[in-house]
Write a protein that holds these residues in place. Sequence first.
Motif, PDB file in Angstrom:
ATOM      1  N   LEU A  98     -36.781 -52.412  14.083  1.00  0.00           N
ATOM      2  CA  LEU A  98     -36.576 -53.767  14.590  1.00  0.00           C
ATOM      3  C   LEU A  98     -37.901 -54.454  14.867  1.00  0.00           C
ATOM      4  N   ALA A  99     -38.862 -53.700  15.407  1.00  0.00           N
ATOM      5  CA  ALA A  99     -40.177 -54.287  15.673  1.00  0.00           C
ATOM      6  C   ALA A  99     -40.845 -54.711  14.368  1.00  0.00           C
ATOM      7  N   ASP A 100     -40.746 -53.867  13.321  1.00  0.00           N
ATOM      8  CA  ASP A 100     -41.332 -54.236  12.022  1.00  0.00           C
ATOM      9  C   ASP A 100     -40.675 -55.488  11.464  1.00  0.00           C
ATOM     10  N   GLU A 101     -39.336 -55.576  11.615  1.00  0.00           N
ATOM     11  CA  GLU A 101     -38.627 -56.757  11.101  1.00  0.00           C
ATOM     12  C   GLU A 101     -39.014 -58.004  11.885  1.00  0.00           C
ATOM     13  N   ARG A 102     -39.178 -57.860  13.179  1.00  0.00           N
ATOM     14  CA  ARG A 102     -39.599 -58.998  14.005  1.00  0.00           C
ATOM     15  C   ARG A 102     -41.004 -59.444  13.622  1.00  0.00           C
ATOM     16  N   ILE A 123     -40.730 -61.409  10.358  1.00  0.00           N
ATOM     17  CA  ILE A 123     -40.202 -62.761  10.584  1.00  0.00           C
ATOM     18  C   ILE A 123     -41.263 -63.642  11.234  1.00  0.00           C
ATOM     19  N   ALA A 124     -42.005 -63.056  12.209  1.00  0.00           N
ATOM     20  CA  ALA A 124     -43.053 -63.841  12.875  1.00  0.00           C
ATOM     21  C   ALA A 124     -44.134 -64.271  11.884  1.00  0.00           C
ATOM     22  N   ARG A 125     -44.532 -63.358  10.978  1.00  0.00           N
ATOM     23  CA  ARG A 125     -45.559 -63.714   9.975  1.00  0.00           C
ATOM     24  C   ARG A 125     -45.051 -64.804   9.045  1.00  0.00           C
ATOM     25  N   ASP A 126     -43.797 -64.671   8.604  1.00  0.00           N
ATOM     26  CA  ASP A 126     -43.236 -65.687   7.707  1.00  0.00           C
ATOM     27  C   ASP A 126     -43.189 -67.049   8.392  1.00  0.00           C
ATOM     28  N   LEU A 127     -42.770 -67.065   9.662  1.00  0.00           N
ATOM     29  CA  LEU A 127     -42.717 -68.339  10.390  1.00  0.00           C
ATOM     30  C   LEU A 127     -44.100 -68.954  10.504  1.00  0.00           C
ATOM     31  N   HIS A 128     -45.096 -68.097  10.794  1.00  0.00           N
ATOM     32  CA  HIS A 128     -46.446 -68.631  10.973  1.00  0.00           C
ATOM     33  C   HIS A 128     -47.072 -69.059   9.648  1.00  0.00           C
ATOM     34  N   ASP A 129     -46.946 -68.194   8.630  1.00  0.00           N
ATOM     35  CA  ASP A 129     -47.654 -68.442   7.372  1.00  0.00           C
ATOM     36  C   ASP A 129     -46.980 -69.488   6.494  1.00  0.00           C
ATOM     37  N   ARG A 139     -42.337 -64.582  21.413  1.00  0.00           N
ATOM     38  CA  ARG A 139     -41.260 -63.708  21.895  1.00  0.00           C
ATOM     39  C   ARG A 139     -40.943 -62.612  20.881  1.00  0.00           C
ATOM     40  N   LEU A 140     -40.998 -62.968  19.589  1.00  0.00           N
ATOM     41  CA  LEU A 140     -40.755 -61.964  18.567  1.00  0.00           C
ATOM     42  C   LEU A 140     -41.851 -60.901  18.540  1.00  0.00           C
TER      43      LEU A 140
END
Length: 512
Positions: free
Chosen positions: A314-318, A321-327, A375-376
């Motif tokens: 779950l941490a890897d998936e979060r 998702i965080a990288r995709d949102l940022h990049d 938060r992610l």
Amino acid sequence: MPDTSALIARILERAGSPEAGRARLALLLSASQTVTRDLDLTSALQHIVEVARELVGARYGALGVISPDGRLERFVHAGLPEEEAARIGHLPTGRGVLGAVITEGASIRLDRLDDDPRSVGFPAHHPPMHAFLGVPVLVGDTAYGNLYLTEREGGEPFDDLDQAIIGSLASMAGTALANSRLYEQARAERRWLEASERLSRRLLSGALSPDALDEVAETALAVSEAAGVEVTLGAGPGAISVRAGRCDEEPQRRMTVPLIGADDTEAGTLTIVRGAAGHPFTEADRETAARFARSTTIARELSASRLDEQRLALADERDRIARDLHDHVIQSLFAIGLSLQSVVGDPTTPTGARLAAQVDAIDATIRQIRQAIYRLSVPPSADSYSLRARINTLVRQTLEGEGLDSRLEFSGPVDTLVDTSLGDEVAAVIREALSNAVRHARARFVAVSVAVRGAQVVLTVTDDGIGMPAAVRRSGLENLRARAVELGGTFAVGAAAPRGTQLRWVVPWKAE
């Protein structure tokens, strides 16, 4: 006790006639046969008592059997009408001379029962009894009960032949009990195995947290039919113990088996407690409990490993998702905002004002996404999965290195009914109470109890320290009181017995 041939010869000699002798031997033979023929233990013991009474000419006879935990398991009697027995009421509890036969493991023969200093008298409506003969019923070297006779015909005392006859019948009763114990042992092993399988299934399916030690303790208490059970994780200061039943009973018999994991390391102990009157633990008891402890420990380890893997995944998936949102998302929104800013022109015009408002909205959206990314980026922990696990971790971390022994107990549906918000309050109260015990109390031991009783959450923290110093700052305690009052509950702190301080914090788990 004389050998069989000598005993038969003496029985025939006393009989007075060949017919009477044959009748007595037939009685003895029938008692022997009932041990192997009668599958119902109570029925077999009843027949042995009736034969014993007839062979020695006693008016009354009885046989009492104690269970492994020391309670009266069976009591059969002969010679006393049921209506008279009903008027007497309570069955014998194993005190006085009857208890001495069991505790001493030896026969007792008395001309007058009430002359013996061990006699405790009779209850109301009990018929008078004078001459007494009691013989222990042995299984191996352990007395599991007693066979006793009173009031011999003609008022004569019992003699050594009577004692030999009753000793022989007691041996038959012991054989019946031994067979019954073997059957009960097989049933007990099956109960332990089924309980172990149920716990393992719940642990491996995720239905039960690996930190739910109270479930392990309650299950062991139920299948062992003991007075109490204690499960301990770790050793020395910082060890966590959970109890079920009556573990503080004194005096007591204790059996402790290790909690051995998959790598053959000891994670803690499982202790089973019987009262002093209970039977000694056997090697079969130890082996059965040890198998349960090992199976449950391995299931807990596998469950914890699976949870760790799920949390890592779950941490890897979060993170992804965080990288995709940022990049991607933020950069695209940022580019759109810059493009709109370049065509805003005069912001005082209607079109310019609308474009400027959209740029501000994009900026606000970017800020919200950045907060979501933050938060992610915070990895999930065991605290978010179980309040029990959270409190376990809190107690262990707070007391680590402080040199205090501790006990942590949970009771009731703590994880089910205490939500996150109230769980935060419970954790804060425990943190403040443990901090006081460490800094001010000079305690060597602290016990924490979290229970859901009815509509309330009851939190108790008890230490064995010097009590509440007069000079200590009360602001922390006032904060705890304020928290309780705000939630519609109560708070009290006072002296513990025999020494120390007890804090009790009670609030409803659900607002009215």
